[in-house]
Design a protein around this motif. Structure first.
Motif, PDB file in Angstrom:
ATOM      1  N   LEU A   5       9.504  -4.227  31.064  1.00 45.01           N
ATOM      2  CA  LEU A   5      10.425  -3.906  29.967  1.00 45.01           C
ATOM      3  C   LEU A   5      10.853  -5.158  29.219  1.00 45.01           C
ATOM      4  N   LEU A   6      11.153  -6.213  29.965  1.00 46.01           N
ATOM      5  CA  LEU A   6      11.546  -7.471  29.323  1.00 46.01           C
ATOM      6  C   LEU A   6      10.415  -8.029  28.469  1.00 46.01           C
ATOM      7  N   ALA A   7       9.207  -8.005  29.012  1.00 48.08           N
ATOM      8  CA  ALA A   7       8.056  -8.523  28.264  1.00 48.08           C
ATOM      9  C   ALA A   7       7.825  -7.723  26.989  1.00 48.08           C
ATOM     10  N   LEU A   8       7.910  -6.411  27.102  1.00 50.23           N
ATOM     11  CA  LEU A   8       7.628  -5.559  25.955  1.00 50.23           C
ATOM     12  C   LEU A   8       8.736  -5.627  24.905  1.00 50.23           C
ATOM     13  N   SER A   9       9.992  -5.624  25.338  1.00 55.57           N
ATOM     14  CA  SER A   9      11.076  -5.660  24.352  1.00 55.57           C
ATOM     15  C   SER A   9      11.133  -6.999  23.628  1.00 55.57           C
ATOM     16  N   VAL A  26       0.746  -2.922  27.580  1.00 53.41           N
ATOM     17  CA  VAL A  26       0.818  -1.534  28.058  1.00 53.41           C
ATOM     18  C   VAL A  26      -0.404  -1.189  28.897  1.00 53.41           C
ATOM     19  N   THR A  27      -1.583  -1.605  28.469  1.00 53.48           N
ATOM     20  CA  THR A  27      -2.795  -1.331  29.239  1.00 53.48           C
ATOM     21  C   THR A  27      -2.731  -2.002  30.612  1.00 53.48           C
ATOM     22  N   ALA A  28      -2.286  -3.252  30.651  1.00 45.77           N
ATOM     23  CA  ALA A  28      -2.144  -3.955  31.936  1.00 45.77           C
ATOM     24  C   ALA A  28      -1.115  -3.244  32.817  1.00 45.77           C
ATOM     25  N   PHE A  29      -0.008  -2.793  32.221  1.00 45.63           N
ATOM     26  CA  PHE A  29       0.998  -2.047  32.976  1.00 45.63           C
ATOM     27  C   PHE A  29       0.383  -0.790  33.576  1.00 45.63           C
ATOM     28  N   MET A  30      -0.382  -0.046  32.763  1.00 40.69           N
ATOM     29  CA  MET A  30      -0.983   1.197  33.239  1.00 40.69           C
ATOM     30  C   MET A  30      -1.906   0.941  34.426  1.00 40.69           C
ATOM     31  N   GLU A  31      -2.688  -0.115  34.350  1.00 34.30           N
ATOM     32  CA  GLU A  31      -3.601  -0.441  35.455  1.00 34.30           C
ATOM     33  C   GLU A  31      -2.834  -0.814  36.718  1.00 34.30           C
ATOM     34  N   ARG A  49       3.816   9.397  32.180  1.00 30.88           N
ATOM     35  CA  ARG A  49       5.277   9.355  32.130  1.00 30.88           C
ATOM     36  C   ARG A  49       5.800   7.928  32.273  1.00 30.88           C
ATOM     37  N   GLY A  50       5.188   7.143  33.147  1.00 27.31           N
ATOM     38  CA  GLY A  50       5.599   5.744  33.307  1.00 27.31           C
ATOM     39  C   GLY A  50       5.339   4.934  32.043  1.00 27.31           C
ATOM     40  N   THR A  51       4.207   5.184  31.405  1.00 25.25           N
ATOM     41  CA  THR A  51       3.867   4.487  30.163  1.00 25.25           C
ATOM     42  C   THR A  51       4.810   4.913  29.047  1.00 25.25           C
ATOM     43  N   ASP A  52       5.105   6.187  28.990  1.00 18.19           N
ATOM     44  CA  ASP A  52       6.079   6.690  28.016  1.00 18.19           C
ATOM     45  C   ASP A  52       7.424   5.981  28.184  1.00 18.19           C
ATOM     46  N   GLU A  53       7.888   5.912  29.429  1.00 16.64           N
ATOM     47  CA  GLU A  53       9.171   5.270  29.696  1.00 16.64           C
ATOM     48  C   GLU A  53       9.143   3.798  29.302  1.00 16.64           C
ATOM     49  N   LEU A  54       8.045   3.122  29.599  1.00 17.22           N
ATOM     50  CA  LEU A  54       7.913   1.709  29.228  1.00 17.22           C
ATOM     51  C   LEU A  54       7.999   1.539  27.708  1.00 17.22           C
ATOM     52  N   LEU A  55       7.277   2.345  26.968  1.00 16.82           N
ATOM     53  CA  LEU A  55       7.286   2.240  25.507  1.00 16.82           C
ATOM     54  C   LEU A  55       8.649   2.598  24.919  1.00 16.82           C
ATOM     55  N   CYS A  59       9.823  -1.048  23.836  1.00 19.62           N
ATOM     56  CA  CYS A  59       9.485  -1.285  22.435  1.00 19.62           C
ATOM     57  C   CYS A  59      10.353  -0.479  21.467  1.00 19.62           C
ATOM     58  N   ILE A  60      10.438   0.815  21.675  1.00 19.71           N
ATOM     59  CA  ILE A  60      11.157   1.665  20.733  1.00 19.71           C
ATOM     60  C   ILE A  60      12.638   1.307  20.696  1.00 19.71           C
ATOM     61  N   ARG A  61      13.212   1.063  21.851  1.00 11.65           N
ATOM     62  CA  ARG A  61      14.627   0.683  21.894  1.00 11.65           C
ATOM     63  C   ARG A  61      14.853  -0.645  21.164  1.00 11.65           C
ATOM     64  N   ALA A  62      13.920  -1.605  21.323  1.00  8.07           N
ATOM     65  CA  ALA A  62      14.056  -2.895  20.637  1.00  8.07           C
ATOM     66  C   ALA A  62      14.018  -2.707  19.121  1.00  8.07           C
ATOM     67  N   TYR A  63      13.121  -1.846  18.647  1.00  9.75           N
ATOM     68  CA  TYR A  63      13.058  -1.576  17.205  1.00  9.75           C
ATOM     69  C   TYR A  63      14.344  -0.915  16.708  1.00  9.75           C
ATOM     70  N   HIS A  64      14.822   0.096  17.439  1.00 11.49           N
ATOM     71  CA  HIS A  64      16.072   0.759  17.052  1.00 11.49           C
ATOM     72  C   HIS A  64      17.226  -0.240  17.018  1.00 11.49           C
ATOM     73  N   ASP A  65      17.322  -1.055  18.051  1.00 13.16           N
ATOM     74  CA  ASP A  65      18.404  -2.044  18.101  1.00 13.16           C
ATOM     75  C   ASP A  65      18.332  -2.995  16.916  1.00 13.16           C
ATOM     76  N   PHE A  66      17.135  -3.441  16.587  1.00 11.85           N
ATOM     77  CA  PHE A  66      16.976  -4.352  15.458  1.00 11.85           C
ATOM     78  C   PHE A  66      17.417  -3.690  14.159  1.00 11.85           C
ATOM     79  N   LEU A  67      16.964  -2.476  13.925  1.00 11.07           N
ATOM     80  CA  LEU A  67      17.307  -1.777  12.681  1.00 11.07           C
ATOM     81  C   LEU A  67      18.786  -1.409  12.629  1.00 11.07           C
TER      82      LEU A  67
END
Length: 185
Positions: A5-9, A26-31, A49-55, A59-67
Motif C-alpha cells: 500500500l505504501l509503495a502504491l500510494s 500490482v503484478t508483482a503483488f499478485m504473484e 479481491r486482494g488486488t482490488d483492495e490494493l488498488l 492508488c485510488i485513495r491517493a488520487y482522491h486525497d490529492f484531488l
C-alpha cells in the motif's frame, strides 16, 4: 500488504510515470500474494479481491486525497490523474485475467470493483479541470473589467493582461490535448 500500500500510494501521488510502474507493482503483488495463499486459502477469488483492495486503498485513495486536498492544484496535475485513471481502469481487465491465470483457470473472470472506482476518480479529475479553468478565466475577466479601455496614451505592444491570457491558453490547451476526445472538446 502495508508495504504494498505504501509503495502504491507513493507512486500514485507522483502521477508522472504512474501507469507502467503501478502495473508492475500490482503484478508483482499478485504473484507474491498467490504464492502466499496458494496452499492455505481455498478461495478462487482471493487474488482478485486482494488486488482490488490494493488498488482501492493504495492508488485510488491517493488520487482522491490529492484531488480533495489540493483545490488550488495545477490543471496539468488534474489532467495527468484523469489520463492515468483511464489507463488504470483499462488495466484492471488485464489484472482480472491475470488473477484467473494465476489460479490456473479454476475461477471465472470476475470484474474488479477498482475499475469503476478509477472511472469515478477520472470523472472527479475532469470536474476539477473544468473548475480550475473556469476559475482562471473568471480571474482574467475580473482583470479585464478593471482595465481602462480608453487609455490616455498608446502603448507599443499588447497589454500585460492579453499576453498573460494568451500564454495561459497556449500552455493549458496543450496539456488538455492529452484528455479523452469528449472531455477535450
Amino acid at each position: 500488504m502495508k508495504n504494498w500500500l505504501l509503495a502504491l500510494s507513493s507512486l500514485c501521488a507522483r502521477a508522472i510515470d504512474t501507469v507502467p510502474r503501478t502495473c508492475g507493482v500490482v503484478t508483482a503483488f499478485m504473484e507474491e500474494y498467490f504464492a502466499f495463499i496458494q496452499d492455505t486459502v481455498d478461495d478462487d477469488d482471493a487474488i482478485r479481491r486482494g488486488t482490488d483492495e490494493l488498488l482501492i486503498r493504495g492508488c485510488i485513495r491517493a488520487y482522491h486525497d490529492f484531488l480533495d486536498h489540493s483545490p488550488t492544484s495545477d490543471i496539468s496535475q488534474a489532467v495527468q490523474i484523469a489520463v492515468n485513471t483511464r489507463y488504470l481502469a483499462d488495466a484492471c481487465v488485464f489484472f482480472e485475467r491475470y488473477a484467473a491465470t494465476l489460479n490456473t483457470g479454476r475461477m471465472a473472470i470476475s470484474t474488479m470493483v477498482a475499475r469503476d472506482r478509477f472511472q469515478d476518480v477520472r470523472k472527479k479529475a475532469e470536474d476539477c479541470i473544468f473548475e480550475l479553468v473556469e476559475r482562471k478565466v473568471a480571474s482574467f475577466m475580473a482583470e479585464a473589467a478593471s482595465m481602462s479601455w480608453t487609455p490616455s496614451h498608446l502603448t507599443a505592444g499588447p497589454a500585460d493582461y492579453i499576453q498573460d491570457l494568451v500564454l495561459f491558453l497556449e500552455t493549458k490547451f496543450a496539456v488538455l490535448a492529452n484528455l479523452a476526445g469528449p472531455v477535450r472538446e
